[in-house]
Design a protein around this motif. Sequence first.
Motif, PDB file in Angstrom:
ATOM      1  N   GLY A 193      41.810  50.320  25.942  1.00  0.00           N
ATOM      2  CA  GLY A 193      40.756  49.299  25.476  1.00  0.00           C
ATOM      3  C   GLY A 193      40.898  48.002  26.302  1.00  0.00           C
ATOM      4  O   GLY A 193      40.113  47.070  26.110  1.00  0.00           O
ATOM      5  N   GLU A 194      41.650  47.934  27.507  1.00  0.00           N
ATOM      6  CA  GLU A 194      41.526  46.736  28.249  1.00  0.00           C
ATOM      7  C   GLU A 194      40.680  46.587  29.273  1.00  0.00           C
ATOM      8  O   GLU A 194      40.089  47.894  29.623  1.00  0.00           O
ATOM      9  N   LEU A 195      40.283  45.587  29.572  1.00  0.00           N
ATOM     10  CA  LEU A 195      39.127  45.412  30.783  1.00  0.00           C
ATOM     11  C   LEU A 195      39.887  45.111  31.962  1.00  0.00           C
ATOM     12  O   LEU A 195      40.341  43.644  31.789  1.00  0.00           O
ATOM     13  N   TYR A 196      40.326  45.539  32.819  1.00  0.00           N
ATOM     14  CA  TYR A 196      41.246  45.305  33.894  1.00  0.00           C
ATOM     15  C   TYR A 196      40.609  45.507  35.289  1.00  0.00           C
ATOM     16  O   TYR A 196      39.867  46.218  35.370  1.00  0.00           O
ATOM     17  N   GLY A 197      40.834  44.389  36.060  1.00  0.00           N
ATOM     18  CA  GLY A 197      40.062  43.985  37.358  1.00  0.00           C
ATOM     19  C   GLY A 197      41.119  44.137  38.425  1.00  0.00           C
ATOM     20  O   GLY A 197      42.111  43.817  38.584  1.00  0.00           O
ATOM     21  N   LEU A 198      40.526  44.867  39.486  1.00  0.00           N
ATOM     22  CA  LEU A 198      41.281  45.010  40.980  1.00  0.00           C
ATOM     23  C   LEU A 198      40.380  44.412  41.678  1.00  0.00           C
ATOM     24  O   LEU A 198      39.276  44.758  42.054  1.00  0.00           O
ATOM     25  N   ILE A 199      41.179  43.295  42.291  1.00  0.00           N
ATOM     26  CA  ILE A 199      40.281  42.329  42.951  1.00  0.00           C
ATOM     27  C   ILE A 199      40.862  42.203  44.355  1.00  0.00           C
ATOM     28  O   ILE A 199      42.144  42.069  44.643  1.00  0.00           O
ATOM     29  N   GLY A 200      39.808  42.283  45.267  1.00  0.00           N
ATOM     30  CA  GLY A 200      40.201  42.321  46.653  1.00  0.00           C
ATOM     31  C   GLY A 200      39.022  42.498  47.757  1.00  0.00           C
ATOM     32  O   GLY A 200      38.225  42.857  47.174  1.00  0.00           O
ATOM     33  N   PRO A 201      39.411  42.073  48.677  1.00  0.00           N
ATOM     34  CA  PRO A 201      38.088  42.329  50.025  1.00  0.00           C
ATOM     35  C   PRO A 201      37.717  43.624  50.123  1.00  0.00           C
ATOM     36  O   PRO A 201      38.560  44.659  49.986  1.00  0.00           O
ATOM     37  N   LEU A 230      49.384  42.032  45.251  1.00  0.00           N
ATOM     38  CA  LEU A 230      49.829  40.622  45.590  1.00  0.00           C
ATOM     39  C   LEU A 230      50.436  40.074  44.282  1.00  0.00           C
ATOM     40  O   LEU A 230      51.295  39.314  44.211  1.00  0.00           O
ATOM     41  N   GLU A 231      49.763  40.273  43.260  1.00  0.00           N
ATOM     42  CA  GLU A 231      50.098  39.693  42.025  1.00  0.00           C
ATOM     43  C   GLU A 231      49.213  40.268  40.834  1.00  0.00           C
ATOM     44  O   GLU A 231      48.138  40.838  41.010  1.00  0.00           O
ATOM     45  N   ILE A 232      49.954  40.693  39.615  1.00  0.00           N
ATOM     46  CA  ILE A 232      49.288  41.182  38.497  1.00  0.00           C
ATOM     47  C   ILE A 232      49.563  40.227  37.290  1.00  0.00           C
ATOM     48  O   ILE A 232      50.881  39.801  36.953  1.00  0.00           O
ATOM     49  N   ASP A 233      48.468  39.931  36.569  1.00  0.00           N
ATOM     50  CA  ASP A 233      48.629  39.101  35.378  1.00  0.00           C
ATOM     51  C   ASP A 233      47.258  38.734  34.688  1.00  0.00           C
ATOM     52  O   ASP A 233      46.173  39.227  35.312  1.00  0.00           O
ATOM     53  N   SER A 234      47.320  37.939  33.724  1.00  0.00           N
ATOM     54  CA  SER A 234      46.063  37.466  33.189  1.00  0.00           C
ATOM     55  C   SER A 234      45.359  36.462  34.316  1.00  0.00           C
ATOM     56  O   SER A 234      46.118  35.721  34.891  1.00  0.00           O
ATOM     57  N   PRO A 235      43.958  36.166  34.305  1.00  0.00           N
ATOM     58  CA  PRO A 235      43.480  35.157  35.287  1.00  0.00           C
ATOM     59  C   PRO A 235      44.070  34.164  35.190  1.00  0.00           C
ATOM     60  O   PRO A 235      44.431  33.188  36.054  1.00  0.00           O
ATOM     61  N   GLU A 236      44.294  33.551  33.571  1.00  0.00           N
ATOM     62  CA  GLU A 236      44.789  32.032  33.375  1.00  0.00           C
ATOM     63  C   GLU A 236      46.169  32.079  34.059  1.00  0.00           C
ATOM     64  O   GLU A 236      46.489  31.033  34.485  1.00  0.00           O
ATOM     65  N   ALA A 237      46.957  33.104  33.724  1.00  0.00           N
ATOM     66  CA  ALA A 237      48.427  32.784  33.976  1.00  0.00           C
ATOM     67  C   ALA A 237      48.462  32.919  35.416  1.00  0.00           C
ATOM     68  O   ALA A 237      49.382  32.127  36.043  1.00  0.00           O
ATOM     69  N   ILE A 238      47.652  33.454  36.281  1.00  0.00           N
ATOM     70  CA  ILE A 238      47.598  33.651  37.669  1.00  0.00           C
ATOM     71  C   ILE A 238      47.206  32.212  38.319  1.00  0.00           C
ATOM     72  O   ILE A 238      47.932  31.727  39.187  1.00  0.00           O
ATOM     73  N   VAL A 239      46.547  31.844  37.949  1.00  0.00           N
ATOM     74  CA  VAL A 239      45.772  30.376  38.394  1.00  0.00           C
ATOM     75  C   VAL A 239      46.875  29.080  38.111  1.00  0.00           C
ATOM     76  O   VAL A 239      47.188  28.413  38.783  1.00  0.00           O
ATOM     77  N   LYS A 240      47.626  29.321  36.953  1.00  0.00           N
ATOM     78  CA  LYS A 240      48.734  28.538  36.545  1.00  0.00           C
ATOM     79  C   LYS A 240      49.896  28.387  37.447  1.00  0.00           C
ATOM     80  O   LYS A 240      50.583  27.416  37.541  1.00  0.00           O
ATOM     81  N   LYS A 241      49.928  29.615  38.224  1.00  0.00           N
ATOM     82  CA  LYS A 241      51.118  29.598  39.176  1.00  0.00           C
ATOM     83  C   LYS A 241      50.976  29.103  40.475  1.00  0.00           C
ATOM     84  O   LYS A 241      51.973  28.994  41.297  1.00  0.00           O
ATOM     85  N   ARG A 296      43.051  41.368  32.443  1.00  0.00           N
ATOM     86  CA  ARG A 296      44.302  41.251  33.423  1.00  0.00           C
ATOM     87  C   ARG A 296      43.706  41.754  34.805  1.00  0.00           C
ATOM     88  O   ARG A 296      42.526  42.320  34.672  1.00  0.00           O
ATOM     89  N   ILE A 297      44.350  41.159  35.721  1.00  0.00           N
ATOM     90  CA  ILE A 297      43.863  41.295  36.984  1.00  0.00           C
ATOM     91  C   ILE A 297      44.954  41.978  37.948  1.00  0.00           C
ATOM     92  O   ILE A 297      46.178  41.412  37.613  1.00  0.00           O
ATOM     93  N   ALA A 298      44.671  42.517  38.931  1.00  0.00           N
ATOM     94  CA  ALA A 298      45.499  42.988  40.100  1.00  0.00           C
ATOM     95  C   ALA A 298      45.078  42.316  41.320  1.00  0.00           C
ATOM     96  O   ALA A 298      43.880  42.845  41.856  1.00  0.00           O
ATOM     97  N   LEU A 299      45.711  41.466  42.124  1.00  0.00           N
ATOM     98  CA  LEU A 299      45.002  40.939  43.288  1.00  0.00           C
ATOM     99  C   LEU A 299      45.649  42.268  44.339  1.00  0.00           C
ATOM    100  O   LEU A 299      46.663  42.132  44.526  1.00  0.00           O
ATOM    101  N   ILE A 300      44.664  42.373  45.395  1.00  0.00           N
ATOM    102  CA  ILE A 300      45.026  43.630  46.292  1.00  0.00           C
ATOM    103  C   ILE A 300      44.639  43.253  47.416  1.00  0.00           C
ATOM    104  O   ILE A 300      43.288  42.719  47.741  1.00  0.00           O
ATOM    105  N   GLN A 301      45.325  43.480  48.623  1.00  0.00           N
ATOM    106  CA  GLN A 301      45.142  43.048  49.798  1.00  0.00           C
ATOM    107  C   GLN A 301      45.766  43.914  50.940  1.00  0.00           C
ATOM    108  O   GLN A 301      46.941  44.418  50.582  1.00  0.00           O
ATOM    109  N   GLU A 302      45.059  44.672  51.706  1.00  0.00           N
ATOM    110  CA  GLU A 302      45.703  45.510  52.868  1.00  0.00           C
ATOM    111  C   GLU A 302      46.512  46.737  52.273  1.00  0.00           C
ATOM    112  O   GLU A 302      47.756  46.831  52.525  1.00  0.00           O
TER     113      GLU A 302
END
Length: 301
Positions: A28-36, A209-220, A199-205
């Motif tokens: 039931g989660e809306l999960y994002g895989l974020i990267g170029p 790089l990081e997995i968490d909720s968008p709010e938690a990632i920004v706080k880091k 929640r999102i996973a930031l991906i590069q190459e």
Amino acid sequence: MGILVENISKSYKNVAAVKDISFEVKPGELYGLIGPDGAGKTTLFRILTTLLVADKGQAKVAGYDVVQDYKNIRHSVGYMPGRFSLYQDLTIEENLNFFATIFGTSIEENYDLIKDVYEQIEPFKNRRAGKLSGGMKQKLALSCALIHKPKVLFLDEPTTGVDPVSRKEFWEMLKRLQQKDITILVSTPYMDEAALCDRIALIQEGKILEIDSPEAIVKKFPKKIYDIYASNMYGLLTALKDFEHAHSVFPFGEFVHYTDKREGFDSNELKIYLENKNLQDVSISLTEPDIEDVFMELSRK
């Protein structure tokens, strides 16, 4: 039913597209895989939808193993690839009927699921798919991916090349679909869309790089970040990159986002430096980081 990815890797000849990736999408989660572009998002989607076999690692989708239970997965998931892949010489209605027939269902049987999307394109149901606008193609592709009531929905860069209004409408539709207990994995290169996911996973190459909720990632985000403006953007970028205390410098709309290597940062010192470089209308102000700032910082490391 969710998604479980464990140590998945995939290479094309000598090029590693996906490198030891692991993550879990809860039911039931809306999960994002974020990267170029080129980050490995499409390769991973093709593995999870049984179109490619990984070199190593394992994954389960809706409780099924992607290799051993591939037939069950194909009946349990909806997949919207990055490129429009429906039959362009068929009409909207013909495409929908075709995909419904493949899955042994009908438009009427699952109309409640596609109603929000289909109502927007129904007035044009006799128009050929190849003649549709980008936003309408997107809605048709989503309708076809949903017609068999999937447990898991894969959307590979669904809003690339689509106008801002259609992008906003599309994400509103995803939020409504999520309420119908569909697990959604969406990939996007647009950092602003990351904030719309649970929640999102930031991906590069090919690496996470990081997995968490968008709010938690920004706080880091570890540093203070500044909006810097000058009338000459190119000159501003060049001058900031040459500044001895610069940690990161990258354009962000009409501003440049800047972080300093030092803890005690004096903005007046930097303003004087920039004005001595003959830059006009210089302004410096503290701002809040966002997902793009975090991504750029993690990419640097």
